[in-house]
Write a protein that holds these residues in place. Structure first.
Motif, PDB file in Angstrom:
ATOM      1  N   GLN A   1     -30.247  15.178  39.425  1.00 26.54           N
ATOM      2  CA  GLN A   1     -30.415  13.836  39.341  1.00 26.54           C
ATOM      3  C   GLN A   1     -29.743  12.998  40.187  1.00 26.54           C
ATOM      4  OE1 GLN A   1     -28.542  12.803  35.334  1.00 26.54           O
ATOM      5  NE2 GLN A   1     -30.191  11.195  34.739  1.00 26.54           N
ATOM      6  N   THR A   2     -30.533  11.771  40.585  1.00 29.74           N
ATOM      7  CA  THR A   2     -30.189  10.841  41.643  1.00 29.74           C
ATOM      8  C   THR A   2     -28.910   9.981  40.935  1.00 29.74           C
ATOM      9  OG1 THR A   2     -31.755   9.488  41.166  1.00 29.74           O
ATOM     10  CG2 THR A   2     -32.018  10.971  42.848  1.00 29.74           C
ATOM     11  N   SER A   3     -28.296   9.087  41.744  1.00 30.07           N
ATOM     12  CA  SER A   3     -27.146   8.488  41.247  1.00 30.07           C
ATOM     13  C   SER A   3     -28.118   7.018  40.667  1.00 30.07           C
ATOM     14  CB  SER A   3     -26.123   7.958  42.393  1.00 30.07           C
ATOM     15  OG  SER A   3     -26.799   6.767  43.055  1.00 30.07           O
ATOM     16  N   ASP A   4     -29.211   6.723  41.038  1.00 34.01           N
ATOM     17  CA  ASP A   4     -29.811   5.590  40.553  1.00 34.01           C
ATOM     18  C   ASP A   4     -30.400   5.987  39.375  1.00 34.01           C
ATOM     19  OD1 ASP A   4     -29.378   4.084  42.723  1.00 34.01           O
ATOM     20  OD2 ASP A   4     -31.515   4.400  43.830  1.00 34.01           O
ATOM     21  N   SER A   5     -30.982   7.224  39.352  1.00 34.74           N
ATOM     22  CA  SER A   5     -31.460   7.607  37.869  1.00 34.74           C
ATOM     23  C   SER A   5     -30.363   7.714  36.761  1.00 34.74           C
ATOM     24  CB  SER A   5     -31.988   8.880  38.079  1.00 34.74           C
ATOM     25  OG  SER A   5     -32.376   9.394  36.726  1.00 34.74           O
ATOM     26  N   LYS A   6     -29.157   8.238  37.224  1.00 33.65           N
ATOM     27  CA  LYS A   6     -27.840   8.135  36.529  1.00 33.65           C
ATOM     28  C   LYS A   6     -27.382   6.742  35.822  1.00 33.65           C
ATOM     29  CE  LYS A   6     -23.520  10.419  36.039  1.00 33.65           C
ATOM     30  NZ  LYS A   6     -23.133   9.994  34.828  1.00 33.65           N
ATOM     31  N   ASP A   7     -27.583   5.863  36.931  1.00 35.77           N
ATOM     32  CA  ASP A   7     -27.214   4.647  36.589  1.00 35.77           C
ATOM     33  C   ASP A   7     -28.116   3.930  35.604  1.00 35.77           C
ATOM     34  OD1 ASP A   7     -25.264   4.556  38.341  1.00 35.77           O
ATOM     35  OD2 ASP A   7     -26.096   3.642  39.901  1.00 35.77           O
ATOM     36  N   ASP A   8     -29.440   4.244  35.727  1.00 33.77           N
ATOM     37  CA  ASP A   8     -30.544   3.581  34.807  1.00 33.77           C
ATOM     38  C   ASP A   8     -30.177   4.431  33.501  1.00 33.77           C
ATOM     39  OD1 ASP A   8     -31.944   2.353  36.965  1.00 33.77           O
ATOM     40  OD2 ASP A   8     -33.446   3.589  37.076  1.00 33.77           O
ATOM     41  N   ASP A   9     -29.886   5.571  33.197  1.00 30.47           N
ATOM     42  CA  ASP A   9     -29.549   6.069  31.935  1.00 30.47           C
ATOM     43  C   ASP A   9     -28.371   5.467  31.465  1.00 30.47           C
ATOM     44  OD1 ASP A   9     -31.659   7.771  32.531  1.00 30.47           O
ATOM     45  OD2 ASP A   9     -30.511   9.714  33.044  1.00 30.47           O
ATOM     46  N   ASP A  10     -27.248   5.277  32.081  1.00 30.38           N
ATOM     47  CA  ASP A  10     -25.942   4.660  31.744  1.00 30.38           C
ATOM     48  C   ASP A  10     -26.497   3.153  31.176  1.00 30.38           C
ATOM     49  OD1 ASP A  10     -24.427   6.820  32.253  1.00 30.38           O
ATOM     50  OD2 ASP A  10     -23.751   6.082  34.233  1.00 30.38           O
ATOM     51  N   ALA A  11     -27.175   2.418  31.964  1.00 29.43           N
ATOM     52  CA  ALA A  11     -27.592   1.111  31.772  1.00 29.43           C
ATOM     53  C   ALA A  11     -28.467   1.008  30.038  1.00 29.43           C
ATOM     54  CB  ALA A  11     -28.348   0.344  32.819  1.00 29.43           C
ATOM     55  N   THR A  12     -29.228   2.157  30.215  1.00 26.68           N
ATOM     56  CA  THR A  12     -30.032   2.128  28.943  1.00 26.68           C
ATOM     57  C   THR A  12     -29.199   2.618  27.768  1.00 26.68           C
ATOM     58  OG1 THR A  12     -31.896   2.916  30.283  1.00 26.68           O
ATOM     59  CG2 THR A  12     -32.118   3.401  27.959  1.00 26.68           C
ATOM     60  N   LEU A  13     -28.227   3.698  27.618  1.00 27.05           N
ATOM     61  CA  LEU A  13     -27.384   3.831  26.842  1.00 27.05           C
ATOM     62  C   LEU A  13     -26.422   2.664  26.478  1.00 27.05           C
ATOM     63  CD1 LEU A  13     -26.007   6.018  25.142  1.00 27.05           C
ATOM     64  CD2 LEU A  13     -24.689   6.712  26.915  1.00 27.05           C
TER      65      LEU A  13
ATOM     66  N   GLU B   1     -27.133  -0.460  26.798  1.00 25.91           N
ATOM     67  CA  GLU B   1     -27.804  -1.337  25.996  1.00 25.91           C
ATOM     68  C   GLU B   1     -27.963  -0.828  24.522  1.00 25.91           C
ATOM     69  OE1 GLU B   1     -31.737  -2.268  28.109  1.00 25.91           O
ATOM     70  OE2 GLU B   1     -30.645  -2.686  29.901  1.00 25.91           O
ATOM     71  N   PHE B   2     -28.449   0.295  24.502  1.00 30.19           N
ATOM     72  CA  PHE B   2     -28.533   0.811  23.057  1.00 30.19           C
ATOM     73  C   PHE B   2     -27.376   0.858  22.445  1.00 30.19           C
ATOM     74  CE2 PHE B   2     -28.676   4.436  19.939  1.00 30.19           C
ATOM     75  CZ  PHE B   2     -29.645   4.147  19.338  1.00 30.19           C
ATOM     76  N   LEU B   3     -26.136   1.131  22.542  1.00 22.94           N
ATOM     77  CA  LEU B   3     -25.082   0.946  22.021  1.00 22.94           C
ATOM     78  C   LEU B   3     -24.629  -0.432  21.833  1.00 22.94           C
ATOM     79  CD1 LEU B   3     -22.787   3.588  23.760  1.00 22.94           C
ATOM     80  CD2 LEU B   3     -23.825   3.812  21.659  1.00 22.94           C
ATOM     81  N   ALA B   4     -25.037  -1.567  22.561  1.00 21.89           N
ATOM     82  CA  ALA B   4     -24.943  -2.965  22.225  1.00 21.89           C
ATOM     83  C   ALA B   4     -25.665  -3.352  21.300  1.00 21.89           C
ATOM     84  CB  ALA B   4     -25.071  -3.743  23.564  1.00 21.89           C
ATOM     85  N   SER B   5     -26.950  -2.719  20.993  1.00 25.68           N
ATOM     86  CA  SER B   5     -28.097  -3.430  20.021  1.00 25.68           C
ATOM     87  C   SER B   5     -27.461  -2.892  18.863  1.00 25.68           C
ATOM     88  CB  SER B   5     -29.477  -2.757  20.596  1.00 25.68           C
ATOM     89  OG  SER B   5     -29.262  -1.154  20.342  1.00 25.68           O
ATOM     90  N   LEU B   6     -26.582  -1.745  18.707  1.00 28.53           N
ATOM     91  CA  LEU B   6     -26.089  -1.210  17.430  1.00 28.53           C
ATOM     92  C   LEU B   6     -25.124  -2.089  16.835  1.00 28.53           C
ATOM     93  CD1 LEU B   6     -25.579   2.534  18.187  1.00 28.53           C
ATOM     94  CD2 LEU B   6     -27.375   1.626  16.585  1.00 28.53           C
ATOM     95  N   MET B   7     -24.427  -2.960  17.554  1.00 33.51           N
ATOM     96  CA  MET B   7     -23.614  -3.906  16.942  1.00 33.51           C
ATOM     97  C   MET B   7     -24.385  -4.928  16.045  1.00 33.51           C
ATOM     98  SD  MET B   7     -20.755  -3.142  17.681  1.00 33.51           S
ATOM     99  CE  MET B   7     -19.953  -4.448  17.232  1.00 33.51           C
ATOM    100  N   ASP B   8     -25.626  -5.372  16.342  1.00 38.64           N
ATOM    101  CA  ASP B   8     -26.624  -6.304  15.746  1.00 38.64           C
ATOM    102  C   ASP B   8     -27.489  -5.684  14.605  1.00 38.64           C
ATOM    103  OD1 ASP B   8     -25.531  -8.270  17.348  1.00 38.64           O
ATOM    104  OD2 ASP B   8     -27.193  -7.893  18.941  1.00 38.64           O
ATOM    105  N   TYR B   9     -27.479  -4.260  14.573  1.00 38.36           N
ATOM    106  CA  TYR B   9     -28.297  -3.448  13.483  1.00 38.36           C
ATOM    107  C   TYR B   9     -27.506  -3.283  12.431  1.00 38.36           C
ATOM    108  CZ  TYR B   9     -31.172  -0.007  11.921  1.00 38.36           C
ATOM    109  OH  TYR B   9     -32.035   0.900  10.790  1.00 38.36           O
ATOM    110  N   THR B  10     -27.961  -3.206  11.274  1.00 38.85           N
ATOM    111  CA  THR B  10     -27.375  -3.086  10.061  1.00 38.85           C
ATOM    112  C   THR B  10     -28.141  -1.862   9.422  1.00 38.85           C
ATOM    113  OG1 THR B  10     -26.844  -5.182   9.716  1.00 38.85           O
ATOM    114  CG2 THR B  10     -26.666  -4.031   7.652  1.00 38.85           C
ATOM    115  N   PRO B  11     -27.583  -0.621   9.463  1.00 37.26           N
ATOM    116  CA  PRO B  11     -28.143   0.392   8.981  1.00 37.26           C
ATOM    117  C   PRO B  11     -28.531   0.551   7.449  1.00 37.26           C
ATOM    118  CG  PRO B  11     -26.278   1.188  10.085  1.00 37.26           C
ATOM    119  CD  PRO B  11     -26.435  -0.242  10.221  1.00 37.26           C
TER     120      PRO B  11
END
Length: 121
Positions: free
Chosen positions: A8-20, A22-32
């Motif tokens: 895995q390239t560092s750019d790909s890892k950075d993209d994955d980290d950014a996506t993760l 964003e997802f974790l941040a979206s959980l703050m606004d979500y009420t399961p």
């Protein structure tokens, strides 16, 4: 790591980290559907303490998905069972199209879950 792809390239890892992130941040606004307090209770009962609400909600979302999939599988078993039971009473079945979920349907759906081991990647 996939054998067909290189490391895995560092750019790909950075993209994955950014996506993760964003997802974790979206959980703050979500009420399961499953309340945070209920998830915290069962996690604490199993010996896990976590002050991070995002992780609590992630567990709630995963649990919600699991329950939804089991219910969907049980519904499929229910439909199959009811369509095979009443073939000669087609007129009555056309009028009464109510599905009745039974423990047998749920048991079959849960047995299918046990066939597939869970992998955390």
């Amino acid at each position: 790591m996939n054998q067909n792809q290189g490391p895995q390239t560092s750019d790909s890892k950075d993209d994955d980290d950014a996506t993760l992130s964003e997802f974790l941040a979206s959980l703050m606004d979500y009420t399961p559907t499953i309340p945070d307090e209920l998830v915290e209770h069962y996690l604490a009962k199993s010996g896990f303490q976590c002050p991070d609400v995002r992780l609590i909600r992630l567990v709630a979302v995963a649990t919600q998905k699991f329950v939804s999939e089991v219910a969907t599988d049980a519904l499929q078993h229910c439909k199959a069972r009811q369509s095979s039971v009443v073939k000669d009473k087609r007129d009555k079945q056309q009028k009464e199209r109510r599905l009745v979920l039974t423990m047998e349907d749920l048991s079959r759906a849960l047995k299918e879950v046990r066939k597939f081991p869970f992998h955390i990647c």
